[in-house]
Design an enzyme around this catalytic site. Structure first.
Site, PDB file in Angstrom:
ATOM      1  N   ASP A   1       2.654   8.836   4.429  1.00 43.25           N
ATOM      2  CA  ASP A   1       2.336   8.041   3.249  1.00 43.25           C
ATOM      3  C   ASP A   1       0.845   7.728   3.154  1.00 43.25           C
ATOM      4  O   ASP A   1       0.298   7.617   2.059  1.00 43.25           O
ATOM      5  CB  ASP A   1       3.141   6.730   3.260  1.00 43.25           C
ATOM      6  CG  ASP A   1       4.611   6.961   2.945  1.00 43.25           C
ATOM      7  OD1 ASP A   1       4.939   8.032   2.396  1.00 43.25           O
ATOM      8  OD2 ASP A   1       5.421   6.070   3.252  1.00 43.25           O
TER       9      ASP A   1
ATOM     10  N   ASN B   1      -0.846   1.040  -3.434  1.00 41.86           N
ATOM     11  CA  ASN B   1       0.099   0.098  -2.836  1.00 41.86           C
ATOM     12  C   ASN B   1      -0.251  -1.353  -3.159  1.00 41.86           C
ATOM     13  O   ASN B   1       0.550  -2.068  -3.759  1.00 41.86           O
ATOM     14  CB  ASN B   1       0.123   0.258  -1.316  1.00 41.86           C
ATOM     15  CG  ASN B   1       1.194   1.203  -0.824  1.00 41.86           C
ATOM     16  OD1 ASN B   1       2.060   1.621  -1.585  1.00 41.86           O
ATOM     17  ND2 ASN B   1       1.138   1.552   0.447  1.00 41.86           N
ATOM     18  N   ASP B   2      -1.438  -1.796  -2.709  1.00 37.61           N
ATOM     19  CA  ASP B   2      -1.724  -3.224  -2.799  1.00 37.61           C
ATOM     20  C   ASP B   2      -3.207  -3.530  -2.672  1.00 37.61           C
ATOM     21  O   ASP B   2      -3.990  -2.755  -2.132  1.00 37.61           O
ATOM     22  CB  ASP B   2      -0.957  -4.004  -1.722  1.00 37.61           C
ATOM     23  CG  ASP B   2      -1.025  -3.368  -0.346  1.00 37.61           C
ATOM     24  OD1 ASP B   2      -2.114  -2.917   0.044  1.00 37.61           O
ATOM     25  OD2 ASP B   2       0.009  -3.305   0.338  1.00 37.61           O
TER      26      ASP B   2
ATOM     27  N   ASP C   1      -2.755 -17.088   5.481  1.00 39.92           N
ATOM     28  CA  ASP C   1      -3.528 -16.023   6.110  1.00 39.92           C
ATOM     29  C   ASP C   1      -4.060 -15.035   5.077  1.00 39.92           C
ATOM     30  O   ASP C   1      -4.895 -14.192   5.400  1.00 39.92           O
ATOM     31  CB  ASP C   1      -2.677 -15.268   7.134  1.00 39.92           C
ATOM     32  CG  ASP C   1      -2.452 -16.066   8.412  1.00 39.92           C
ATOM     33  OD1 ASP C   1      -3.056 -17.149   8.548  1.00 39.92           O
ATOM     34  OD2 ASP C   1      -1.667 -15.615   9.258  1.00 39.92           O
TER      35      ASP C   1
ATOM     36  N   THR D   1       7.379  -1.785  -0.881  1.00 35.47           N
ATOM     37  CA  THR D   1       8.046  -1.380   0.355  1.00 35.47           C
ATOM     38  C   THR D   1       7.058  -1.248   1.510  1.00 35.47           C
ATOM     39  O   THR D   1       7.433  -0.747   2.575  1.00 35.47           O
ATOM     40  CB  THR D   1       8.769  -0.030   0.158  1.00 35.47           C
ATOM     41  OG1 THR D   1       7.834   0.951  -0.314  1.00 35.47           O
ATOM     42  CG2 THR D   1       9.902  -0.166  -0.828  1.00 35.47           C
TER      43      THR D   1
ATOM     44  N   ALA E   1       3.741  -5.767   1.667  1.00 37.16           N
ATOM     45  CA  ALA E   1       4.392  -6.876   0.965  1.00 37.16           C
ATOM     46  C   ALA E   1       5.803  -7.114   1.477  1.00 37.16           C
ATOM     47  O   ALA E   1       6.267  -8.258   1.563  1.00 37.16           O
ATOM     48  CB  ALA E   1       4.408  -6.602  -0.542  1.00 37.16           C
ATOM     49  N   LEU E   2       6.513  -6.044   1.802  1.00 38.15           N
ATOM     50  CA  LEU E   2       7.882  -6.186   2.308  1.00 38.15           C
ATOM     51  C   LEU E   2       7.894  -6.884   3.667  1.00 38.15           C
ATOM     52  O   LEU E   2       8.721  -7.764   3.928  1.00 38.15           O
ATOM     53  CB  LEU E   2       8.539  -4.812   2.407  1.00 38.15           C
ATOM     54  CG  LEU E   2       9.997  -4.792   2.881  1.00 38.15           C
ATOM     55  CD1 LEU E   2      10.890  -5.547   1.917  1.00 38.15           C
ATOM     56  CD2 LEU E   2      10.477  -3.354   3.049  1.00 38.15           C
TER      57      LEU E   2
END
Length: 303
Positions: free
Chosen positions: A79, A153-154, A183, A194, A197-198
């Site tokens: 990934d 993703n983020d 934090d 997934t 965050a998951l």
């Protein structure tokens, strides 16, 4: 939405992208390249990938050149490999096919030991196509943009490993939401739901959903819970207090931020197109990767 190169015209040029310096990856790359050439396609290797294989007569292209010239890209790795190239190719809408030679494989979903028959079917038109959203973000210092990047993703604002909690002031669409001591804070796409965050307790979002997940990391107040916002939202995160605060995009691009800097996050205008084998289902992926199909046996072990 821009048209998909793969579906709008016969595939002529296919780029191959591999995880740099991965053990044994050269054999897989060569096998794919030979198969494509024998099927009548032109092959191009991404410039770093070319270091792992004898490219022969194949072209060697930068990611930007792949975006301009390729009809599709086959990504061999995990990934992380897919994240890196997807962010670079998003402006060009080059569809991506993922072959998993990593550990998890949420995005590189074709097993390497089945890649040849699956690729043959896909290149014959037996495909499922889906589009994934991205985020774009920038760091503002005294109202001036000092850093910009995109995330598949983020976008994560977090404290340093040796520092205390960060205090963040969050606004959504110009409305004050809360001051949060934690934090850090994760702003994730449905694809990223997934990922980090998951693990921080965030919700799973179907990739077809138009939403952005905002997930606090170890918040001081237990009432600070994850929330899903419309993907039309503009999120502004101001650093109110804390030391060694950074913002990262997919854990691949980083910037240091100072007190009163603002991190502005919104949905990108670009999307990433994934191509999957015919019959692919997101729920099949979740069952396999999250082990939803496994049940405790009488001995207490999963089977």
């Amino acid at each position: 939405m821009p048209s998909n190169k793969f579906s709008s015209s016969p595939v002529k040029t296919i780029a191959i992208v591999g995880k740099p310096m991965a053990a044994g990856i050269g054999d897989s790359l060569t096998e794919i390249a030979n198969f494509l050439v024998n099927a009548g396609h032109k092959v191009a290797f991404e410039v770093e990938t070319a270091k792992n294989v004898n490219v022969g007569n194949a072209a060697v292209l930068s990611p930007e050149q792949i975006g301009q010239q390729a009809d599709a890209a086959i990504v061999v790795g995990g990934d992380g490999t897919m994240l890196g190239i997807a962010r670079q190719l998003a402006p060009f809408n080059v569809p991506l096919i993922g072959i998993n030679q990593g550990r998890l494989g949420f995005m590189t979903d074709i097993p390497v030991d089945r890649m040849m028959p699956v690729l043959a079917d896909m290149l014959a038109g037996k495909i499922e196509s889906e589009q994934r959203s991205l985020l774009e973000g920038e760091v503002l210092r005294d109202g001036v943009s000092i850093f910009q990047s995109v995330a598949f993703n983020d976008v994560v604002v977090s404290r340093g490993s040796g520092a205390g909690m960060a205090e963040l002031r969050v606004q959504v669409d110009g409305h004050f939401m809360y001051n949060q001591r934690s934090d850090g804070l994760i702003v994730a796409t449905p694809t990223g739901s997934t990922a980090y965050a998951l693990s921080a307790g965030g919700p799973l979002l179907h990739p077809g959903l138009g939403g952005i997940a905002m997930v606090p990391i170890a918040p001081h107040a237990l009432s600070n819970r994850p929330i899903v916002l419309p993907d039309s939202s503009e999120i502004v995160i101001e650093v109110v207090n804390g030391r060694d605060i950074t913002v990262n995009f997919d854990m691949q691009t980083f910037a240091s931020v100072q007190l009163h800097d603002c991190v502005v996050v919104r949905r990108s205008r670009h999307v990433v197109t994934f191509l999957h084998p015919l019959g692919w289902s997101y729920f099949n992926t979740l069952r396999e990767k999250l082990h939803w199909h496994e049940y405790p046996s009488a001995e207490g072990k999963l089977k």
